[in-house]
Design an enzyme around this catalytic site. Structure first.
Site, PDB file in Angstrom:
ATOM      1  N   GLY A 119      23.447  38.007 -17.573  1.00 33.25           N
ATOM      2  CA  GLY A 119      22.965  39.361 -17.845  1.00 33.25           C
ATOM      3  C   GLY A 119      21.731  39.662 -17.009  1.00 33.25           C
ATOM      4  O   GLY A 119      21.388  40.814 -16.812  1.00 33.25           O
ATOM      5  N   SER A 120      21.083  38.608 -16.529  1.00 31.96           N
ATOM      6  CA  SER A 120      20.098  38.790 -15.471  1.00 31.96           C
ATOM      7  C   SER A 120      20.857  38.459 -14.197  1.00 31.96           C
ATOM      8  O   SER A 120      21.247  37.307 -13.971  1.00 31.96           O
ATOM      9  CB  SER A 120      18.905  37.870 -15.659  1.00 31.96           C
ATOM     10  OG  SER A 120      17.980  38.076 -14.614  1.00 31.96           O
ATOM     11  N   LEU A 121      21.111  39.470 -13.381  1.00 32.97           N
ATOM     12  CA  LEU A 121      22.027  39.299 -12.254  1.00 32.97           C
ATOM     13  C   LEU A 121      21.532  38.244 -11.277  1.00 32.97           C
ATOM     14  O   LEU A 121      20.339  38.015 -11.138  1.00 32.97           O
ATOM     15  CB  LEU A 121      22.251  40.643 -11.557  1.00 32.97           C
ATOM     16  CG  LEU A 121      23.052  41.649 -12.399  1.00 32.97           C
ATOM     17  CD1 LEU A 121      23.071  43.018 -11.733  1.00 32.97           C
ATOM     18  CD2 LEU A 121      24.473  41.151 -12.624  1.00 32.97           C
ATOM     19  N   HIS A 163      28.044  54.237 -15.081  1.00 31.86           N
ATOM     20  CA  HIS A 163      27.656  52.837 -15.322  1.00 31.86           C
ATOM     21  C   HIS A 163      27.059  52.687 -16.715  1.00 31.86           C
ATOM     22  O   HIS A 163      26.261  53.519 -17.140  1.00 31.86           O
ATOM     23  CB  HIS A 163      26.617  52.404 -14.272  1.00 31.86           C
ATOM     24  CG  HIS A 163      26.178  50.978 -14.423  1.00 31.86           C
ATOM     25  ND1 HIS A 163      26.811  49.927 -13.798  1.00 31.86           N
ATOM     26  CD2 HIS A 163      25.164  50.423 -15.134  1.00 31.86           C
ATOM     27  CE1 HIS A 163      26.211  48.798 -14.111  1.00 31.86           C
ATOM     28  NE2 HIS A 163      25.206  49.068 -14.920  1.00 31.86           N
ATOM     29  N   GLU A 215      13.801  26.833  -5.451  1.00 36.48           N
ATOM     30  CA  GLU A 215      13.488  26.518  -6.845  1.00 36.48           C
ATOM     31  C   GLU A 215      14.438  27.203  -7.830  1.00 36.48           C
ATOM     32  O   GLU A 215      14.705  26.675  -8.908  1.00 36.48           O
ATOM     33  CB  GLU A 215      12.036  26.908  -7.152  1.00 36.48           C
ATOM     34  CG  GLU A 215      10.993  26.151  -6.334  1.00 36.48           C
ATOM     35  CD  GLU A 215      10.792  26.678  -4.919  1.00 36.48           C
ATOM     36  OE1 GLU A 215      11.368  27.742  -4.559  1.00 36.48           O
ATOM     37  OE2 GLU A 215      10.060  26.018  -4.142  1.00 36.48           O
ATOM     38  N   GLN A 249      -1.243  26.875  -3.736  1.00 40.60           N
ATOM     39  CA  GLN A 249      -0.597  25.644  -4.215  1.00 40.60           C
ATOM     40  C   GLN A 249      -1.056  25.245  -5.621  1.00 40.60           C
ATOM     41  O   GLN A 249      -0.603  24.233  -6.153  1.00 40.60           O
ATOM     42  CB  GLN A 249      -0.900  24.468  -3.262  1.00 40.60           C
ATOM     43  CG  GLN A 249      -0.856  24.814  -1.789  1.00 40.60           C
ATOM     44  CD  GLN A 249       0.517  25.171  -1.296  1.00 40.60           C
ATOM     45  OE1 GLN A 249       1.432  24.379  -1.419  1.00 40.60           O
ATOM     46  NE2 GLN A 249       0.669  26.366  -0.746  1.00 40.60           N
TER      47      GLN A 249
END
Lengths: 603, 603
Positions: A107-109, A245, A347, A408
């Site tokens: 649902g998070s593309l 949509h 990541e 960093q």
């Protein structure tokens, strides 16, 4: 053949009808995004998906189609289909593992494909089983870099057990996608990344069948089926129309009639090829331990502890973002090469791959600089919704890394990872704590995070001492004032306590190595017995150790004055000592704050 | 020509020598990653980079080379070069804007190119000036999806003023990259995404010169110069050797000798082509306002307010992640099409583009669902290090969105964005507050974030009332107990206060629309006058409003009992009311908590 063709077409129509019905019953949802992909899914479940395969809907908003498919394959009945999006239903707005056999929440593309790549990696290199991974992707999500990160990695790994089905319906939420129906554009991109790509008409069930057959025969590379489709296919009022949509159809009954009415077709998903997952050999292995007074970096202890854990447990696997000689996961790689995954500087794919591996029952530890876990924050957020058991190791915490500078330095990691549902946040101050906590993480449900240090710290925790999630330890006894520290600041706090002792102030140092859950009893005792608390962390002031302490005491009877020491100005390069001093989180800064509080108490 | 060739070679050697010297003086740094790219930069500054061009080191760890270049172009002297990585030096471990003309901080790989694309977009569509953007990329960072997200977007936009220089030195931190020296692999990928790509020997200064000349002539598409290089080029002890990443050379003197010794060449960067940035016309524009009692979604108010702001100020631009009809930035697009940027579903590129635009003095507002800002968290973290002024709008906060389910619900956004250095976090409860805060954000330095709601809330704030960053308002008077709420929970808190009033309990409702900075004076008054506080937020318990309140009172003389109401279990689908009730953050839950605290106080 013609009969099969007809059946598949009918099945596709049923999936559309049920998508329309479910969305109408809910009064919300994404039927048009479901209708475009219905034929692709009909052919898949009719003749390709096996019971041991994994199917991930990367375009999670096509949940009506997903649930219509679960009905067609006998996983849910029609009554449950119509509970879509209602309180208590297993059929949430976007798929979650509450409804089996859903592996992960989407649902998070841009996340389903990277996770699918992780499952496919597990199939090849861990389980060593022939199951396949199918992933339905939307064309809008092809704008997400994470998709190409995954496509590149899957291509490099040659994951021929992975098939991406890209539903190119051309229309996003508000407009046409960048590529529209330029199937060649997708094919060129995919082939450039080492994939086999097949362009098809996504409503021609025979063409889809051939494409899937081809995908199953391709060796040494993943395949993408790039399908030209129509959003809202089959219902004139919405077909290929902008502005349709994410909303139910205006007239569901008419749409259902136009689609040929309700059907009750069912499909038996093919039997699995079977086989048992590979089991890695184990050996007697002692977790590492160090002598009191040794100077050891906790990141090194992480590497040693993980390596020992990997020897004792064949389910433990390690992933790293191409900094394994910094995080020290390289030790694991050297000892257990088969179970080490180089994810390169990617990541998001690293975390997604770990999520995919835990879907298959493996116990992944993923490591990089703690600062760079922020790159995968949405993936970690979604992993919690997926009820994933995931272990993250972030090294190089805080200003104490020194010369490399702020890019960093993790200074927001405790805050952001505390705010993940059900998470565990650990920040050991020495090597022996680290070793015990790494072992504990292997059995910890949910997302657990261990924050390690670049520089060395003194071993203060005896090797045999109980160190546990939710625990803490007293690093220095005292009752005039309490100093709650973690990680690098414990050494500094003890030095401050020693200075204060010379001034007649007795300071208790609490080493809060478990920040979430935090040791509420130890904090309440400190509040009660010491009357004032200094917290000190190599982290921004917001959402870290200090806030965790305040929260733990918010409803306590003793609510002492709490002074939070933290990094308040943007750090620069410098030596670790200079930067900690500048931030006021070294022994001097701690002693000043504790002294002031102790005197206030007296005065 | 031969003279020029020799000069460039010599200049490249000087850049190498100075990279070695700076790293040796620092005792740390990345000389070998600098040496590979030295010839690429020598040719660039000698004959292509103009004073108004932008040059971004996406491979920020090549900072020794960057500073050596600043010396060669007269920006710093040799003495300053040797302060590299020392406390107080402008030359940090990775570049930051502390040393002009550095536009942005780099050092988290995969961010420089997306930001460069943002600057290039600003050049074409906002400034409308002929300056070029050059971006030095590492090959390791080509594993980051954000690079391909950017490559895809820049290709789609046809940014022919953007040149990526990819330093393919083959060696990452611990091993060979996925592609090694497969230049064709990079070229194929780049061309597939609509770029012009030129493979060159990155140590042949004549070939580099030709490639840059070609890049400058290409129209309608960006160009990538894909350069085969040797890491550590020029010093046998490290050249093309594994294990030589991120450390100074063992014998700097010998290396310098091998490189031909120190030189003192300097380059005058070419004069700019000149021209003034385009100015957009403005008009009288009233910020929108609503009548008390109106029911309006704050996301809608955001759209209206931003549109009015855009009318009044030509520097304001809007970006959206292809959800502009949800965030309501579509109103801005309709009114100010020239200043609207569709970033598609690519949140990292969206934030990076906004960073690039503010480099050029524009005032960007970037919007998507608040949950999906988590995708760009590392970019926001780095934007703070870049001292960027950036405005973020996140809609669809919390469980109150209802049926779409947890993947779409922002529940960690307040925590994660509070933990960004120098950030501002706003969460208005009604439309009038939203309008005032949007206007205030335009002049707010640093990263500011406004969290908006999907559903409607009642307008309680009079249109003329002072609403400001750092402010709050009393939504209900009382002094038996205080309820601190924000956003959707203000309506619920007022309803709870009205219920309690009927029971003889007088509850004060503080609408903390500014969460960072929070209105400490109002909270201290509430603590002093009410004696107990309930906080209530549609967010996880960690790092949000409740923690901000606890922090504000930590050192106060009045430290009342604080009960934090927040979302504690993973939400599901359901109606907004059902979900808020289930989480205990609706009027019932608030009344229960406030009643209990008020009675405790009495008892």
């Amino acid at each position: 053949m013609a009969e099969r063709t007809d059946f598949r077409r009918e099945l596709g129509q049923q999936l559309r009808v049920d998508s329309v019905r479910a969305s109408a019953a809910a009064g919300s949802g994404h039927p048009t995004s479901s209708m475009s992909a219905a034929d692709l899914i009909a052919v898949l479940i009719d003749s390709h998906l096996r019971a041991d395969d994994h199917l991930i809907f990367s375009k999670g908003h096509a949940s009506p189609l997903y649930y219509a498919m679960l009905k067609a394959t006998g996983r849910i009945d029609d009554a449950e289909l119509l509970t879509f999006r209602k309180l208590g239903s297993r059929l949430e707005g976007h798929p979650t593992p509450r409804i089996p056999p859903t592996d992960v929440a989407t649902g998070s593309l841009g996340q389903g494909l990277p996770i699918a790549a992780g499952v496919a990696l597990a199939a090849k290199r861990l389980d060593r089983l022939p199951y396949r991974v199918w992933c339905l992707c939307g064309d809008s999500e092809m704008a997400e870099g994470s998709m190409w990160e995954s496509i590149q990695h899957a291509g490099w790994e040659g994951l021929d057990n992975l098939t991406a089905i890209i539903d190119v319906n051309r229309l996003g939420q508000t407009r046409e996608t960048m590529l529209g129906w330029d199937l060649d554009g997708y094919v060129r991109r995919l082939e450039a990344f080492g994939w086999h790509a097949i362009a098809v008409d996504g409503h021609d069930v025979d063409a889809i069948e051939l494409a899937y057959e081809e995908a199953e025969t391709i060796r040494d590379r993943p395949t993408a089926v790039v399908a030209r489709t129509l959003k809202g296919r089959g219902v004139k009022a919405v077909e290929d129309q902008p502005g349709k949509h994410g909303k139910p159809l205006d007239d569901a009954d008419e749409a259902i009639a136009e689609l040929g009415g309700e059907r009750d077709l069912s499909v038996r998903v093919a039997a699995p090829e079977g086989g048992e997952p590979h089991v890695f050999g184990t050996a007697e292995a002692q977790p590492p331990s160090w002598d009191l007074g040794d100077e050891v970096a906790t990141r090194l202890a992480y590497g040693e502890a993980l390596t020992a854990l990997g020897a004792a447990r064949g389910d433990v696997v390690a992933l790293d973002g191409e900094v394994s000689n910094s995080t020290h996961s390289e030790m694991f790689r050297e000892a257990h090469e088969d179970r080490y995954f180089e994810m390169f500087i990617a990541e998001q794919q690293m975390v997604a791959a770990a999520v995919g591996m835990q879907v298959r029952g493996w116990t992944p530890f993923a490591s990089t600089f703690a600062a760079f876990l922020s790159r995968a924050y949405d993936f970690i957020r979604m992993a919690a919704i997926s009820r994933a058991d995931l272990r993250l190791s972030g090294s190089h915490a805080g200003v104490s890394i020194g010369e490399d500078g702020p890019s960093q330095m993790a200074l927001e990691d405790i805050a952001s990872l505390r705010a993940i549902h059900g998470s565990t946040v650990l920040h050991p101050s020495d090597a022996n704590q680290t070793a015990r906590l790494v072992a504990a993480m292997a059995d910890q449900p949910g997302i657990s995070f261990i924050r390690t240090l670049r520089g060395k710290t003194q071993v203060r925790t005896p090797a045999g001492e109980d160190v546990r999630i939710g625990g803490s330890r007293i690093a220095h006894e005292g009752d005039d004032v309490a100093i709650v520290a973690c990680g690098i600041t414990v050494d500094q706090a003890v030095a401050a306590a020693e200075t204060l002792a010379g001034e007649g102030i007795s300071a208790r140092v609490v080493d809060a190595y478990s920040i979430k859950p935090i040791d509420g009893a130890a904090l309440e005792a400190a509040a009660r017995e010491c009357g004032a608390i200094v917290t000190v962390e190599d982290h921004w002031p917001e959402g870290g150790l200090g806030d965790a302490v305040l929260e733990a005491l918010a409803e306590s009877d003793d609510r002492p004055h709490v002074r939070k020491l933290a990094v308040r100005e943007m750090p620069t390069s410098g030596t670790p000592d200079e930067l900690m001093h500048g931030a006021g989180i070294d022994a001097d800064g701690i002693a000043d704050a504790a002294r002031a509080l102790a005197r206030e108490k007296v005065g």
